[in-house]
Design an enzyme around this catalytic site. Structure first.
Site, mmCIF file in Angstrom:
data_model
loop_
_atom_site.group_PDB
_atom_site.id
_atom_site.type_symbol
_atom_site.label_atom_id
_atom_site.label_comp_id
_atom_site.label_asym_id
_atom_site.label_seq_id
_atom_site.Cartn_x
_atom_site.Cartn_y
_atom_site.Cartn_z
ATOM 1 C CG HIS A 121 -1.360 -4.317 -0.754
ATOM 2 N ND1 HIS A 121 -0.633 -3.753 -1.783
ATOM 3 C CD2 HIS A 121 -2.666 -4.125 -1.063
ATOM 4 C CE1 HIS A 121 -1.464 -3.250 -2.677
ATOM 5 N NE2 HIS A 121 -2.698 -3.464 -2.265
ATOM 6 C CB CYS A 122 2.986 -0.918 0.908
ATOM 7 S SG CYS A 122 4.064 -1.781 2.068
ATOM 8 C CB ILE A 123 6.024 -2.230 -2.937
ATOM 9 C CG1 ILE A 123 5.481 -0.957 -3.594
ATOM 10 C CG2 ILE A 123 6.801 -3.073 -3.950
ATOM 11 C CD1 ILE A 123 4.527 -1.179 -4.738
ATOM 12 N N GLY A 125 5.171 -4.878 1.843
ATOM 13 C CA GLY A 125 4.471 -5.192 3.087
ATOM 14 C C GLY A 125 5.355 -5.015 4.302
ATOM 15 C CB SER A 129 1.181 -2.356 4.520
ATOM 16 O OG SER A 129 2.401 -3.070 4.558
#
Length: 185
Positions: A121-123, A125, A129
């Site tokens: 994930h990131c913030i 997605g 990511s």
């Protein structure tokens, strides 16, 4: 190491990859399986330990581990979920390519474990990511960048930024050269 920019094909290459990304027909959701037991999602899911455990995740790769992003650590996830954080910025200046191999290794080790299930994930997605997942597919499953993108967009909306697409293009070229060299030996 020759970059796409040096060949003068950087912008053309990026436009070609963006054209492929634009063909994605799925909407953005909190989490999606993009490869067997490999998922991309957003920070809301990542910060819900109960949801992660219910979904059976054994590994979490945070591509937004920073003060501006999501700060996670092993203590938050406990003993049942392995955590790896990368303090990446979703910017046109950030060199994410130095994380391609370590992130791919983490994903691969997670998927090799019995019942391994990996959440990246990131913030949102969408960019960081997905870039790391695309690099994993290229490094461990020998997909071209084009094929990796086509595979992922079947089940998740992604859109790596132009800088990350260039870095993935460089990786694609390196891997193609390496494969050609192996064929010649």
């Amino acid at each position: 190491m020759t970059s796409l920019k040096e060949h003068g094909t950087g912008n053309l290459f990026v436009k070609e990859m963006e054209t492929i990304l634009d063909t994605c027909k799925v909407g953005l959701t909190p989490v999606d399986e993009v490869w067997p037991n490999l998922y991309i999602g957003n920070v809301a899911i990542a910060q819900n330990r109960n949801a992660l455990q219910k979904m059976g995740f054994t590994h979490v790769l945070n591509a937004a581990h920073s003060k501006q992003g999501c700060i996670g650590d092993q203590a938050f996830y406990g003993k049942d979920i392995q955590y790896y954080g990368i303090p990446a910025e979703d910017s046109l200046n950030f060199d994410l390519s130095v994380q391609f191999r370590p992130a791919a290794d983490f994903i691969h080790k997670g998927l090799k474990k019995k019942n391994g299930k990996v959440f990246v994930h990131c913030i949102m997605g969408i960019s960081r990511s997905s870039t790391l997942v695309l690099a994993y597919l290229m490094l461990y499953h020998h997909l071209s960048l084009r094929d990796a993108i086509l595979k992922v967009i079947q089940s998740r909306f992604i859109y790596p930024n132009r800088n990350f697409l260039r870095q993935l293009g460089d990786l694609d070229n390196q891997l193609k050269r390496k494969r050609r060299m192996c064929l010649l030996l």
